[in-house]
Design a protein around this motif. Structure first.
Motif, PDB file in Angstrom:
ATOM      1  N   ASP A   1     -19.430-150.783 -57.320  1.00 28.96           N
ATOM      2  CA  ASP A   1     -19.862-151.765 -58.304  1.00 28.96           C
ATOM      3  C   ASP A   1     -21.019-151.181 -59.105  1.00 28.96           C
ATOM      4  O   ASP A   1     -21.671-150.211 -58.691  1.00 28.96           O
ATOM      5  CB  ASP A   1     -20.312-153.055 -57.600  1.00 28.96           C
ATOM      6  N   ILE A   2     -21.316-151.787 -60.241  1.00 34.24           N
ATOM      7  CA  ILE A   2     -22.390-151.296 -61.111  1.00 34.24           C
ATOM      8  C   ILE A   2     -23.733-151.307 -60.367  1.00 34.24           C
ATOM      9  O   ILE A   2     -24.077-152.264 -59.685  1.00 34.24           O
ATOM     10  CB  ILE A   2     -22.478-152.165 -62.375  1.00 34.24           C
ATOM     11  N   GLY A   3     -24.477-150.217 -60.512  1.00 35.84           N
ATOM     12  CA  GLY A   3     -25.848-150.165 -60.016  1.00 35.84           C
ATOM     13  C   GLY A   3     -26.024-150.048 -58.521  1.00 35.84           C
ATOM     14  O   GLY A   3     -26.849-150.783 -57.955  1.00 35.84           O
ATOM     15  N   PRO A   4     -25.328-149.151 -57.817  1.00 32.03           N
ATOM     16  CA  PRO A   4     -25.545-149.035 -56.371  1.00 32.03           C
ATOM     17  C   PRO A   4     -27.004-148.700 -56.065  1.00 32.03           C
ATOM     18  O   PRO A   4     -27.584-147.807 -56.680  1.00 32.03           O
ATOM     19  CB  PRO A   4     -24.604-147.899 -55.966  1.00 32.03           C
ATOM     20  N   GLY A   5     -27.591-149.440 -55.109  1.00 34.51           N
ATOM     21  CA  GLY A   5     -29.022-149.293 -54.840  1.00 34.51           C
ATOM     22  C   GLY A   5     -29.362-148.433 -53.640  1.00 34.51           C
ATOM     23  O   GLY A   5     -30.381-147.741 -53.619  1.00 34.51           O
TER      24      GLY A   5
ATOM     25  N   SER B   1     -26.372-153.184 -53.987  1.00 30.22           N
ATOM     26  CA  SER B   1     -26.461-153.003 -55.429  1.00 30.22           C
ATOM     27  C   SER B   1     -27.780-153.530 -55.979  1.00 30.22           C
ATOM     28  O   SER B   1     -28.384-154.446 -55.411  1.00 30.22           O
ATOM     29  CB  SER B   1     -25.298-153.728 -56.127  1.00 30.22           C
ATOM     30  N   SER B   2     -28.200-152.932 -57.095  1.00 30.91           N
ATOM     31  CA  SER B   2     -29.390-153.419 -57.787  1.00 30.91           C
ATOM     32  C   SER B   2     -29.052-154.327 -58.959  1.00 30.91           C
ATOM     33  O   SER B   2     -29.954-154.894 -59.577  1.00 30.91           O
ATOM     34  CB  SER B   2     -30.215-152.233 -58.292  1.00 30.91           C
ATOM     35  N   PHE B   3     -27.759-154.466 -59.277  1.00 31.70           N
ATOM     36  CA  PHE B   3     -27.365-155.262 -60.429  1.00 31.70           C
ATOM     37  C   PHE B   3     -26.218-156.227 -60.153  1.00 31.70           C
ATOM     38  O   PHE B   3     -25.890-157.049 -61.020  1.00 31.70           O
ATOM     39  CB  PHE B   3     -26.969-154.349 -61.594  1.00 31.70           C
ATOM     40  N   THR B   4     -25.597-156.125 -59.001  1.00 31.75           N
ATOM     41  CA  THR B   4     -24.419-156.920 -58.702  1.00 31.75           C
ATOM     42  C   THR B   4     -24.579-157.577 -57.328  1.00 31.75           C
ATOM     43  O   THR B   4     -24.961-156.896 -56.379  1.00 31.75           O
ATOM     44  CB  THR B   4     -23.152-156.032 -58.689  1.00 31.75           C
ATOM     45  N   PRO B   5     -24.291-158.875 -57.193  1.00 35.25           N
ATOM     46  CA  PRO B   5     -24.489-159.556 -55.905  1.00 35.25           C
ATOM     47  C   PRO B   5     -23.368-159.284 -54.908  1.00 35.25           C
ATOM     48  O   PRO B   5     -22.696-160.200 -54.426  1.00 35.25           O
ATOM     49  CB  PRO B   5     -24.550-161.031 -56.303  1.00 35.25           C
ATOM     50  N   THR B   6     -23.138-158.009 -54.625  1.00 36.87           N
ATOM     51  CA  THR B   6     -22.110-157.631 -53.662  1.00 36.87           C
ATOM     52  C   THR B   6     -22.575-156.440 -52.838  1.00 36.87           C
ATOM     53  O   THR B   6     -23.466-155.688 -53.248  1.00 36.87           O
ATOM     54  CB  THR B   6     -20.781-157.240 -54.349  1.00 36.87           C
ATOM     55  N   VAL B   7     -21.936-156.266 -51.681  1.00 35.85           N
ATOM     56  CA  VAL B   7     -22.097-155.079 -50.849  1.00 35.85           C
ATOM     57  C   VAL B   7     -20.744-154.383 -50.782  1.00 35.85           C
ATOM     58  O   VAL B   7     -19.740-155.017 -50.433  1.00 35.85           O
ATOM     59  CB  VAL B   7     -22.583-155.447 -49.433  1.00 35.85           C
ATOM     60  N   ASP B   8     -20.707-153.110 -51.118  1.00 36.55           N
ATOM     61  CA  ASP B   8     -19.477-152.330 -50.997  1.00 36.55           C
ATOM     62  C   ASP B   8     -19.414-151.710 -49.607  1.00 36.55           C
ATOM     63  O   ASP B   8     -20.374-151.077 -49.159  1.00 36.55           O
ATOM     64  CB  ASP B   8     -19.433-151.212 -52.041  1.00 36.55           C
ATOM     65  N   VAL B   9     -18.273-151.888 -48.934  1.00 34.36           N
ATOM     66  CA  VAL B   9     -18.037-151.254 -47.638  1.00 34.36           C
ATOM     67  C   VAL B   9     -17.048-150.122 -47.857  1.00 34.36           C
ATOM     68  O   VAL B   9     -15.946-150.341 -48.377  1.00 34.36           O
ATOM     69  CB  VAL B   9     -17.495-152.252 -46.601  1.00 34.36           C
ATOM     70  N   ILE B  10     -17.429-148.905 -47.474  1.00 36.36           N
ATOM     71  CA  ILE B  10     -16.623-147.717 -47.761  1.00 36.36           C
ATOM     72  C   ILE B  10     -16.135-147.076 -46.466  1.00 36.36           C
ATOM     73  O   ILE B  10     -16.917-146.885 -45.520  1.00 36.36           O
ATOM     74  CB  ILE B  10     -17.440-146.691 -48.574  1.00 36.36           C
TER      75      ILE B  10
ATOM     76  N   ALA C   1     -19.695-160.652 -50.898  1.00 29.16           N
ATOM     77  CA  ALA C   1     -20.589-161.379 -51.791  1.00 29.16           C
ATOM     78  C   ALA C   1     -21.888-161.732 -51.063  1.00 29.16           C
ATOM     79  O   ALA C   1     -21.866-162.176 -49.916  1.00 29.16           O
ATOM     80  CB  ALA C   1     -19.909-162.651 -52.295  1.00 29.16           C
ATOM     81  N   VAL C   2     -23.030-161.487 -51.754  1.00 31.78           N
ATOM     82  CA  VAL C   2     -24.331-161.812 -51.183  1.00 31.78           C
ATOM     83  C   VAL C   2     -25.126-162.665 -52.159  1.00 31.78           C
ATOM     84  O   VAL C   2     -24.668-162.973 -53.256  1.00 31.78           O
ATOM     85  CB  VAL C   2     -25.103-160.536 -50.799  1.00 31.78           C
ATOM     86  N   THR C   3     -26.347-163.025 -51.768  1.00 35.65           N
ATOM     87  CA  THR C   3     -27.069-164.105 -52.434  1.00 35.65           C
ATOM     88  C   THR C   3     -27.765-163.711 -53.733  1.00 35.65           C
ATOM     89  O   THR C   3     -28.168-164.579 -54.489  1.00 35.65           O
ATOM     90  CB  THR C   3     -28.097-164.712 -51.459  1.00 35.65           C
ATOM     91  N   SER C   4     -27.930-162.421 -53.995  1.00 35.94           N
ATOM     92  CA  SER C   4     -28.620-162.037 -55.223  1.00 35.94           C
ATOM     93  C   SER C   4     -28.143-160.669 -55.693  1.00 35.94           C
ATOM     94  O   SER C   4     -27.585-159.890 -54.913  1.00 35.94           O
ATOM     95  CB  SER C   4     -30.142-162.028 -55.007  1.00 35.94           C
ATOM     96  N   PRO C   5     -28.373-160.326 -56.968  1.00 33.47           N
ATOM     97  CA  PRO C   5     -27.904-159.039 -57.489  1.00 33.47           C
ATOM     98  C   PRO C   5     -28.858-157.875 -57.268  1.00 33.47           C
ATOM     99  O   PRO C   5     -28.518-156.747 -57.601  1.00 33.47           O
ATOM    100  CB  PRO C   5     -27.749-159.317 -58.986  1.00 33.47           C
ATOM    101  N   PHE C   6     -30.055-158.121 -56.724  1.00 34.72           N
ATOM    102  CA  PHE C   6     -31.041-157.045 -56.618  1.00 34.72           C
ATOM    103  C   PHE C   6     -31.369-156.774 -55.154  1.00 34.72           C
ATOM    104  O   PHE C   6     -32.148-157.491 -54.541  1.00 34.72           O
ATOM    105  CB  PHE C   6     -32.317-157.407 -57.392  1.00 34.72           C
ATOM    106  N   SER C   7     -30.775-155.725 -54.612  1.00 31.82           N
ATOM    107  CA  SER C   7     -30.970-155.382 -53.205  1.00 31.82           C
ATOM    108  C   SER C   7     -31.319-153.904 -53.092  1.00 31.82           C
ATOM    109  O   SER C   7     -30.442-153.042 -53.226  1.00 31.82           O
ATOM    110  CB  SER C   7     -29.702-155.687 -52.401  1.00 31.82           C
ATOM    111  N   PRO C   8     -32.584-153.573 -52.852  1.00 30.37           N
ATOM    112  CA  PRO C   8     -32.993-152.172 -52.851  1.00 30.37           C
ATOM    113  C   PRO C   8     -32.863-151.452 -51.519  1.00 30.37           C
ATOM    114  O   PRO C   8     -32.985-150.228 -51.469  1.00 30.37           O
ATOM    115  CB  PRO C   8     -34.470-152.255 -53.247  1.00 30.37           C
ATOM    116  N   PHE C   9     -32.617-152.172 -50.405  1.00 29.92           N
ATOM    117  CA  PHE C   9     -32.730-151.523 -49.094  1.00 29.92           C
ATOM    118  C   PHE C   9     -31.851-152.220 -48.066  1.00 29.92           C
ATOM    119  O   PHE C   9     -31.633-153.435 -48.130  1.00 29.92           O
ATOM    120  CB  PHE C   9     -34.187-151.568 -48.621  1.00 29.92           C
ATOM    121  N   LEU C  10     -31.344-151.422 -47.107  1.00 30.78           N
ATOM    122  CA  LEU C  10     -30.607-151.969 -45.971  1.00 30.78           C
ATOM    123  C   LEU C  10     -30.901-151.135 -44.732  1.00 30.78           C
ATOM    124  O   LEU C  10     -31.308-149.975 -44.826  1.00 30.78           O
ATOM    125  CB  LEU C  10     -29.108-152.000 -46.241  1.00 30.78           C
ATOM    126  N   GLN C  11     -30.699-151.739 -43.554  1.00 28.68           N
ATOM    127  CA  GLN C  11     -30.930-151.055 -42.285  1.00 28.68           C
ATOM    128  C   GLN C  11     -30.067-151.691 -41.208  1.00 28.68           C
ATOM    129  O   GLN C  11     -29.832-152.905 -41.224  1.00 28.68           O
ATOM    130  CB  GLN C  11     -32.409-151.143 -41.895  1.00 28.68           C
TER     131      GLN C  11
END
Length: 454
Positions: free
Chosen positions: A151-155, A170-179, A191-201
């Motif tokens: 998706d656009i803007g992977p973070g 993603s930093s621009f799209t409210p989704t998480v891509d699973v690869i 689908a997640v709650t917001s389009p700006f997600s800079p970090f995961l763990q």
């Protein structure tokens, strides 16, 4: 006597009191000074910096060849290689952790943000946030071998411990891509709650992945078995990064809340509960736990350094000066050839920052600023929130007629920018009353909406 001896033995063996090894290192990616700061967690000292470029604003020459906006960090499974992502110069720098020397560099697409090694160490995946793909790099040749559409803007991308799946926020799209790692193909979008997600763990058992939402102050939990959202936590203003540590047999989550200058501690059961709020320096951003969970290391974006939290007491036990505006932070064990090794490091290139919190005069506006000396001039970086959307605001010092700078807020009433000039000299030479006041005023109005002592 027997009871005393048993008590002493229990205290000495308790993991919460374990000390980091002198061969361990903490690294921060310093966005404004374009350095990697290298810390010794055993002595809580800055050993020096790896200089990848010049400090702002000395990056604007057409002949400049250094890195710009050193921002993200990743590392190989064997801890022998550190990668640094510079989003202003579109580069991935490969660093030998034993020697602190650059051993390779790869240039990718527009505005990369973070990168990480695959679990087997054979590939490096770098999210190209200014576009819509992951750049896959061979860590031996430093060549891009393929691109994985997202998706656009992977973070950020991170690999599940079993090595089979990668999760991309993603930093621009409210989704998480699973690869699927083997096929390099997206198999699901969550689908997640917001389009700006800079970090995961990932949680230590790999059962969940937690991701931060910087724009709305939340953390989303995703089950790695069902690939469904397992819960959402309201965390706070400017939720940046998070880390996990096991304390007393229980896994806890530590979340940096930049707008509140806190690290919030949560339980990780079915219903996450707030356990503690630890006061930190200015704008906590990156965070990583020591291998044994006894310490958490927190980068202070506006404090230009790192603070150390003892997980047993939830107390800050040390503060280490570092580079300007640290972003990502990682902890790597057993990487140095000897204790206090400073090979190929330079002395700290920057001075300490001066932080300025704003106070609202009217309305719900908030914000802060940070002043950094650049020699004969200063850099004043201003962050404004909860003001009128799409509106121009002036920032002024004292009674000067001309503002230091002007900003237009976005649709959410936020603005951020940097002004270069003699900020402190202007304040000192202004003879008017309230010469030390920094103010934010809506264009065309006379009364300030935000003020602060300079």
């Amino acid at each position: 006597m027997k009871t005393i001896a048993l008590t002493i033995a229990a205290l000495l063996s308790a993991p919460a009191f374990a000390a980091p090894s002198p061969l361990d290192r903490v690294y921060t990616a310093d966005q404004n000074s374009n350095t990697i700061s290298v810390f010794d967690p055993a002595s809580n000292t800055l050993l020096g910096q790896i200089r990848l470029g010049n400090a702002r604003p000395d990056v604007l020459s057409p002949l400049y060849r250094g890195e710009i906006n050193v921002h993200g960090l990743g590392f190989s499974p064997d801890h022998k290689t550190l990668i640094a992502i510079a989003n202003g110069s579109n580069s991935v720098t490969f660093i030998d952790t034993a020697t602190n020397q650059v051993k390779g560099k790869t240039y990718v697409g527009r505005s990369p943000h973070e990168g990480f090694f695959r679990a087997d160490g054979k590939e490096v995946w770098v999210v190209v946030r200014g576009e819509d793909y992951i750049s896959v790099i061979d860590p031996l040749t430093f060549k891009e071998t393929r691109r994985i559409p997202t998706d656009i803007g992977p973070g950020m991308v991170l690999f599940h411990p079993d090595g089979k799946l990668a999760f991309v926020v993603s930093s621009f799209t409210p989704t998480v891509d699973v690869i699927d790692v083997a096929s390099h193909a997206v198999i699901k979008r969550i689908a997640v709650t917001s389009p700006f997600s800079p970090f995961l763990q990932f949680t230590p058992d790999g059962g969940e992945v937690w991701m931060t939402h910087k724009d709305v102050g939340k953390v989303t939990r995703i089950s790695t078995s069902t690939l469904e959202v397992a819960g959402v936590i309201d965390t706070g203003f400017i939720t940046n990064h998070l880390a996990f540590a096991t304390v007393g047999g229980e896994v806890r989550a530590y979340v940096t809340i930049g707008g509140e200058n806190l690290v919030k501690v949560y339980s990780t059961g079915k219903e996450a509960k707030l356990l503690a709020a630890i006061a930190t320096g200015a704008l906590p951003h990156g965070i990583w736990a020591a291998d044994d969970g006894s310490r958490l290391y927190v980068g202070l974006e506006n404090g230009d350094g790192v603070q150390v939290i003892d997980s047993a007491s939830n107390q800050v036990i040390a503060t280490m000066p570092g580079g300007q505006a640290p972003q990502a932070l990682v902890y790597l064990s057993k990487v140095a050839p000897s204790a206090h090794d400073r090979a190929n490091l330079v002395a700290r290139v920057n001075q300490d920052a001066h932080n300025i919190p704003f106070k609202a005069v009217a309305g719900e506006g908030k914000g802060f600023a940070v002043v950094r000396n650049l020699g004969v001039v200063d850099a004043l970086e201003v962050f404004l929130y909860k003001l009128k959307p799409n509106t121009v605001y002036h920032v002024a010092v004292g009674s000067q007629a001309a503002p230091l700078g002007s900003f237009r807020t976005n649709d959410a009433g936020m603005a951020n920018g940097t002004m270069i000039g003699p900020v402190r000299a202007a304040a000192a030479s202004d003879a008017a009353v309230r010469a030390d006041r920094l103010s934010v005023t809506e264009a065309g109005a006379s009364a300030a909406v935000l003020v602060s002592a300079l």
